[in-house]
Design a protein around this motif. Structure first.
Motif, PDB file in Angstrom:
ATOM      1  N   GLY A   5     -20.621  -1.977  -8.632  1.00 40.52           N
ATOM      2  CA  GLY A   5     -20.150  -1.086  -7.570  1.00 40.52           C
ATOM      3  C   GLY A   5     -20.249   0.402  -7.858  1.00 40.52           C
ATOM      4  N   ILE A   6     -20.884   0.767  -8.966  1.00 36.31           N
ATOM      5  CA  ILE A   6     -21.042   2.196  -9.294  1.00 36.31           C
ATOM      6  C   ILE A   6     -22.534   2.468  -9.472  1.00 36.31           C
ATOM      7  CG2 ILE A   6     -20.386   4.084 -10.840  1.00 36.31           C
ATOM      8  CD1 ILE A   6     -17.790   2.979 -10.230  1.00 36.31           C
ATOM      9  N   ARG A  15     -12.803   3.602  -4.514  1.00 38.73           N
ATOM     10  CA  ARG A  15     -12.004   2.451  -4.101  1.00 38.73           C
ATOM     11  C   ARG A  15     -12.387   1.271  -4.980  1.00 38.73           C
ATOM     12  NH1 ARG A  15     -12.026   2.764   2.547  1.00 38.73           N
ATOM     13  NH2 ARG A  15     -11.323   4.931   2.628  1.00 38.73           N
ATOM     14  N   ASP A  16     -11.391   0.719  -5.629  1.00 34.92           N
ATOM     15  CA  ASP A  16     -11.665  -0.410  -6.508  1.00 34.92           C
ATOM     16  C   ASP A  16     -11.725  -1.672  -5.640  1.00 34.92           C
ATOM     17  OD1 ASP A  16     -12.102  -1.919  -8.695  1.00 34.92           O
ATOM     18  OD2 ASP A  16     -10.195  -1.512  -9.688  1.00 34.92           O
ATOM     19  N   GLU A  17     -12.813  -1.784  -4.922  1.00 33.66           N
ATOM     20  CA  GLU A  17     -12.979  -2.855  -3.933  1.00 33.66           C
ATOM     21  C   GLU A  17     -12.847  -4.236  -4.580  1.00 33.66           C
ATOM     22  OE1 GLU A  17     -13.581  -2.713  -0.654  1.00 33.66           O
ATOM     23  OE2 GLU A  17     -14.080  -0.600  -0.314  1.00 33.66           O
ATOM     24  N   LYS A  18     -12.271  -5.159  -3.831  1.00 26.62           N
ATOM     25  CA  LYS A  18     -12.123  -6.531  -4.300  1.00 26.62           C
ATOM     26  C   LYS A  18     -13.506  -7.155  -4.529  1.00 26.62           C
ATOM     27  CE  LYS A  18      -9.283 -10.438  -2.726  1.00 26.62           C
ATOM     28  NZ  LYS A  18      -8.498 -10.848  -1.538  1.00 26.62           N
ATOM     29  N   ARG A  19     -14.395  -6.942  -3.565  1.00 27.26           N
ATOM     30  CA  ARG A  19     -15.736  -7.507  -3.686  1.00 27.26           C
ATOM     31  C   ARG A  19     -16.787  -6.418  -3.490  1.00 27.26           C
ATOM     32  NH1 ARG A  19     -13.099 -11.833  -1.438  1.00 27.26           N
ATOM     33  NH2 ARG A  19     -13.093 -10.852   0.612  1.00 27.26           N
ATOM     34  N   PRO A  20     -17.044  -5.602  -4.550  1.00 28.64           N
ATOM     35  CA  PRO A  20     -18.105  -4.611  -4.411  1.00 28.64           C
ATOM     36  C   PRO A  20     -19.422  -5.371  -4.313  1.00 28.64           C
ATOM     37  CG  PRO A  20     -17.214  -4.584  -6.649  1.00 28.64           C
ATOM     38  CD  PRO A  20     -16.413  -5.582  -5.876  1.00 28.64           C
ATOM     39  N   ARG A  21     -20.233  -5.067  -3.350  1.00 34.13           N
ATOM     40  CA  ARG A  21     -21.514  -5.786  -3.265  1.00 34.13           C
ATOM     41  C   ARG A  21     -22.474  -5.084  -2.312  1.00 34.13           C
ATOM     42  NH1 ARG A  21     -20.342 -11.164   0.245  1.00 34.13           N
ATOM     43  NH2 ARG A  21     -19.148 -10.205   1.898  1.00 34.13           N
ATOM     44  N   PHE A  22     -23.667  -5.603  -2.280  1.00 26.69           N
ATOM     45  CA  PHE A  22     -24.687  -5.078  -1.380  1.00 26.69           C
ATOM     46  C   PHE A  22     -25.048  -3.618  -1.706  1.00 26.69           C
ATOM     47  CE2 PHE A  22     -22.871  -8.108   2.071  1.00 26.69           C
ATOM     48  CZ  PHE A  22     -23.436  -9.199   1.412  1.00 26.69           C
ATOM     49  N   GLY A  23     -24.973  -3.229  -2.956  1.00 22.65           N
ATOM     50  CA  GLY A  23     -25.407  -1.891  -3.346  1.00 22.65           C
ATOM     51  C   GLY A  23     -24.546  -0.812  -2.722  1.00 22.65           C
ATOM     52  N   TRP A  33       1.260   5.122  -1.814  1.00 17.37           N
ATOM     53  CA  TRP A  33       0.995   4.849  -3.236  1.00 17.37           C
ATOM     54  C   TRP A  33       1.063   3.342  -3.464  1.00 17.37           C
ATOM     55  CZ3 TRP A  33      -1.034   7.563  -7.092  1.00 17.37           C
ATOM     56  CH2 TRP A  33      -0.895   7.096  -8.403  1.00 17.37           C
ATOM     57  N   ASP A  34       2.054   2.699  -2.807  1.00 22.56           N
ATOM     58  CA  ASP A  34       2.174   1.239  -2.917  1.00 22.56           C
ATOM     59  C   ASP A  34       1.337   0.527  -1.856  1.00 22.56           C
ATOM     60  OD1 ASP A  34       3.928   1.336  -5.068  1.00 22.56           O
ATOM     61  OD2 ASP A  34       5.620   1.696  -3.719  1.00 22.56           O
ATOM     62  N   ASP A  35       1.354   1.044  -0.627  1.00 20.52           N
ATOM     63  CA  ASP A  35       0.657   0.365   0.473  1.00 20.52           C
ATOM     64  C   ASP A  35      -0.833   0.177   0.186  1.00 20.52           C
ATOM     65  OD1 ASP A  35       2.961   0.231   1.804  1.00 20.52           O
ATOM     66  OD2 ASP A  35       2.476   1.709   3.359  1.00 20.52           O
ATOM     67  N   PHE A  36      -1.431   1.164  -0.473  1.00 21.92           N
ATOM     68  CA  PHE A  36      -2.882   1.093  -0.670  1.00 21.92           C
ATOM     69  C   PHE A  36      -3.259  -0.061  -1.594  1.00 21.92           C
ATOM     70  CE2 PHE A  36      -7.078   2.695  -0.238  1.00 21.92           C
ATOM     71  CZ  PHE A  36      -7.012   3.511   0.872  1.00 21.92           C
ATOM     72  N   GLY A  37      -2.361  -0.373  -2.513  1.00 22.95           N
ATOM     73  CA  GLY A  37      -2.567  -1.559  -3.352  1.00 22.95           C
ATOM     74  C   GLY A  37      -3.633  -1.379  -4.411  1.00 22.95           C
ATOM     75  N   PRO A  38      -4.178  -2.505  -4.868  1.00 22.91           N
ATOM     76  CA  PRO A  38      -5.069  -2.484  -6.031  1.00 22.91           C
ATOM     77  C   PRO A  38      -6.415  -1.807  -5.769  1.00 22.91           C
ATOM     78  CG  PRO A  38      -4.854  -4.719  -5.143  1.00 22.91           C
ATOM     79  CD  PRO A  38      -3.888  -3.875  -4.400  1.00 22.91           C
ATOM     80  N   GLU A  39      -6.690  -1.437  -4.503  1.00 24.10           N
ATOM     81  CA  GLU A  39      -7.943  -0.727  -4.230  1.00 24.10           C
ATOM     82  C   GLU A  39      -7.928   0.694  -4.794  1.00 24.10           C
ATOM     83  OE1 GLU A  39      -9.799  -0.125  -0.298  1.00 24.10           O
ATOM     84  OE2 GLU A  39      -9.931  -2.305  -0.229  1.00 24.10           O
TER      85      GLU A  39
END
Ligand code: ATP
Ligand code: MG
Length: 575
Positions: free
Chosen positions: A38-39, A140-148, A86-92
């Motif tokens: 994802g980077i 954004r630390d996306e759950k499923r980074p994909r597709f370039g 800060w909390d609502d955004f979550g692990p992203e």
């Protein structure tokens, strides 16, 4: 640019990790490279395209009266705590600490930061409306980074924020941005639709997404051809009719259904259509069971459920077998609305209340109950609409039939209202000297995602077919035989002439076989192609467009006019 000197690491093979054409082609054409999941690094050709897209966005934003600035990617925790995100955004959210243990995030978006910036600086209604924007890197630390570049963890976004005195003025600012976005995506050559979107944790009630139509898109759109209704599948309102107003209410009856735990299984067992069942799904919200009931022939729309509960996706999960046993006293697959453990929260899609003689789980392993009726046999928290739209549903606006298509969300606009100005206590003085909070809008465009969307819509099996105004270079001159002096000289002459006219031109002066040069030229997708070959002694070259199969020979003196013609089609000018 001379291709002999260019950093363009093209690949012959399709990289195995790339699933969709844009990802494959951008990698193969040497335009991007992945560092870690994802980077991405944007290589010279790719970065030129990004800058062109940015420039189009910039021009239209400026024309619409927005002003560009540049903020930091690093934002302090306190700003986000003020709005609860800060909390609502979550692990992203990427979080980090400095050497003093102070907490920060790498901005996934900038609502708080912009609100905080203008707070105390914009004091009077006379300074409004105001629209500020930036083109900047987001994390954004996306759950499923994909597709370039389509869904990456670091990406370039244009984000704009409008500030107004009241909600009417906010809507005017919104409309101006809508217009600007429509112009931007048109100039980018994208086939797109504007659809109603869900506002999620962003806040506010109204939002629209700009969707580039593509089968590679992760977004599903429900739209109507008879009227202008269009919405994301998360948002689309479902018209579901399954009334049997005059059906007689029958006696409840417990039926032994050993091992039958799915709707498909039940359909077979009872030989009755799925629509006669009440489907139950159980969630775990911080240890509390939430039982949801919908018609058996439909899927639950989780976005609608989470919105109703006021929770974010990362706060809730499916209940496990243990939790199901605790609330129903039965194994998974036999949960129903009757005799749930005291106090269990039961959410019921409103259409269930109109259905008669349903079959539901009995809350007893291996049993279901027939002829269950809402009101008579059970009650719950009725929720208007918890269903996922499907192709063929009735259009909620005109009553015709809805169709479904896939799209790539390239832009998103939101009417935010006062969520951020209230959270951060950002106020101005109105005409009467009274303190009021700002009405805000926020407007994003995924710059790097738009580049991927262009490639999805403009490619063939040989490579990318850039539209002229976002192409990394306008013209490519291919010298077929770089050992032939006349060909080399004519290529060089033309190259110089085009450069002087302000044309962005690549000269393929590499000592490669002609086939290699042609393949690369198709792969990287330069729109205008000039081939210098055997007829160089007569000053005759071949001229063709990447987008068409036609090629023709011309005298070099005619070339400039042909290029001019192409430029005019895109509103571009030559020196
Ligand atoms: P998605 O639903 O695709 O995750 P989002 O609703 O989270 O998108 P916004 O917060 O509205 O997106 O961000 C504005 C724009 O930024 C989006 O319209 C999209 O074009 C782009 N964008 C969002 N997330 C990414 C990502 N992970 N990679 C690339 N571009 C992105
Ligand atoms: Mg997202």
């Amino acid at each position: 640019m001379r291709m002999s000197r260019m950093y363009m690491p093209t690949l012959k093979e399709v990289p195995s990790e790339a699933e969709i054409p844009s990802h494959q082609l951008l990698l193969r054409a040497g335009m991007i490279r992945q560092l870690v999941s994802g980077i991405y690094s944007y290589l010279p050709l790719g970065y030129r395209v990004i800058r062109k897209v940015e420039e189009i966005v910039r021009e239209e934003m400026d024309k619409a009266g927005a002003q560009e600035l540049l903020m930091s990617a690093i934002q302090p925790k306190e700003l986000w705590e003020a709005t609860g995100r800060w909390d609502d955004f979550g692990p992203e959210m990427w979080k980090l600490k400095d050497r003093h243990e102070r907490e920060f995030c790498l901005g996934p978006t900038h609502e708080e930061y912009f609100t905080n910036l203008i707070k105390n600086e914009v004091k009077s209604y006379k300074q409004l409306p105001l629209n500020l924007y930036q083109i900047q890197t987001k994390y954004r630390d996306e759950k499923r980074p994909r597709f370039g570049m389509m869904r990456s963890r670091e990406f370039i976004m244009k984000d704009a924020y409008s500030f107004d005195t009241d909600s009417q003025k906010m809507r005017e600012s919104y409309d101006i941005m809508w217009e600007a976005y429509a112009k931007i995506f048109k100039r980018l050559g994208l086939n797109f639709r504007v659809v109603e979107g869900d506002t999620g944790t962003m806040g506010g009630k109204i939002s629209h997404e700009f969707m580039a139509m593509s089968d590679a898109g992760e977004g599903m759109i429900a739209y109507c051809d008879s009227c202008d209704y269009a919405a994301t599948d998360e948002k689309a309102q479902v018209v579901y009719v399954n009334n049997q107003e005059d059906a007689e209410l029958l006696e409840m009856e417990k039926v032994n259904t050993p091992g039958v735990t799915t709707i498909d299984g039940l359909e077979e067992f009872f030989e009755i259509d799925k629509s006669r069942f009440g489907k139950v799904i159980v969630y775990n919200l911080n240890g509390e069971a939430i039982v949801v009931m919908i018609p058996g022939d439909r899927e639950l729309n989780e976005t609608k459920l989470f919105n109703h509960l006021g929770v974010a996706e990362h706060d809730i999960e499916m209940a496990d077998e243990d939790m199901i046993m605790v609330i129903s006293g039965a194994e998974k697959g036999y949960t129903g609305p009757i005799n749930l453990k005291e106090g269990t929260r039961l959410l019921v899609d409103s259409r269930i209340a109109k259905m008669k003689n349903l079959i539901v789980g009995a809350n007893e392993t291996d049993y279901h109950i027939k002829n269950v009726n809402y009101g008579r046999d059970f009650e719950g928290e009725l929720v208007d609409d918890l269903l996922m739209v499907i192709e063929g549903d009735t259009c909620p606006k005109c009553g015709d039939v809805l169709k479904m298509a896939r799209g790539i969300e390239v832009g998103n606009i939101f009417q935010l209202g006062t969520k951020y100005s209230e959270g951060l206590n950002a106020k101005f003085l109105d005409e009467n000297g009274k303190e009021r909070v700002f009405y805000m809008g926020s407007y994003g465009i995924g710059i790097t995602r738009s580049v991927a969307a262009i490639v999805e819509q403009y490619h063939d099996d040989k490579g990318i077919i850039w539209p002229l105004n976002t192409a990394p270079y306008h013209v490519i001159i291919t010298v077929i035989n770089s050992k032939n002096q006349e060909q080399v000289e004519l290529g060089e002459k033309l190259y110089k002439k085009l450069l002087e006219s302000g044309v962005e031109v690549l000269l393929d002066d590499r000592k490669e076989r002609a086939g290699v040069k042609f393949n690369d030229r198709d792969l990287i997708g330069i729109p205008i192609r000039i081939t210098v070959g055997k007829r160089a002694p007569e000053s005759i070259v071949e001229y063709s467009l990447r987008a068409s199969d036609d090629k023709e020979e011309y005298h070099v003196d005619e070339i400039m006019d042909l290029i001019k013609e192409e430029f005019q089609k895109y509103g571009l000018s030559l020196k």
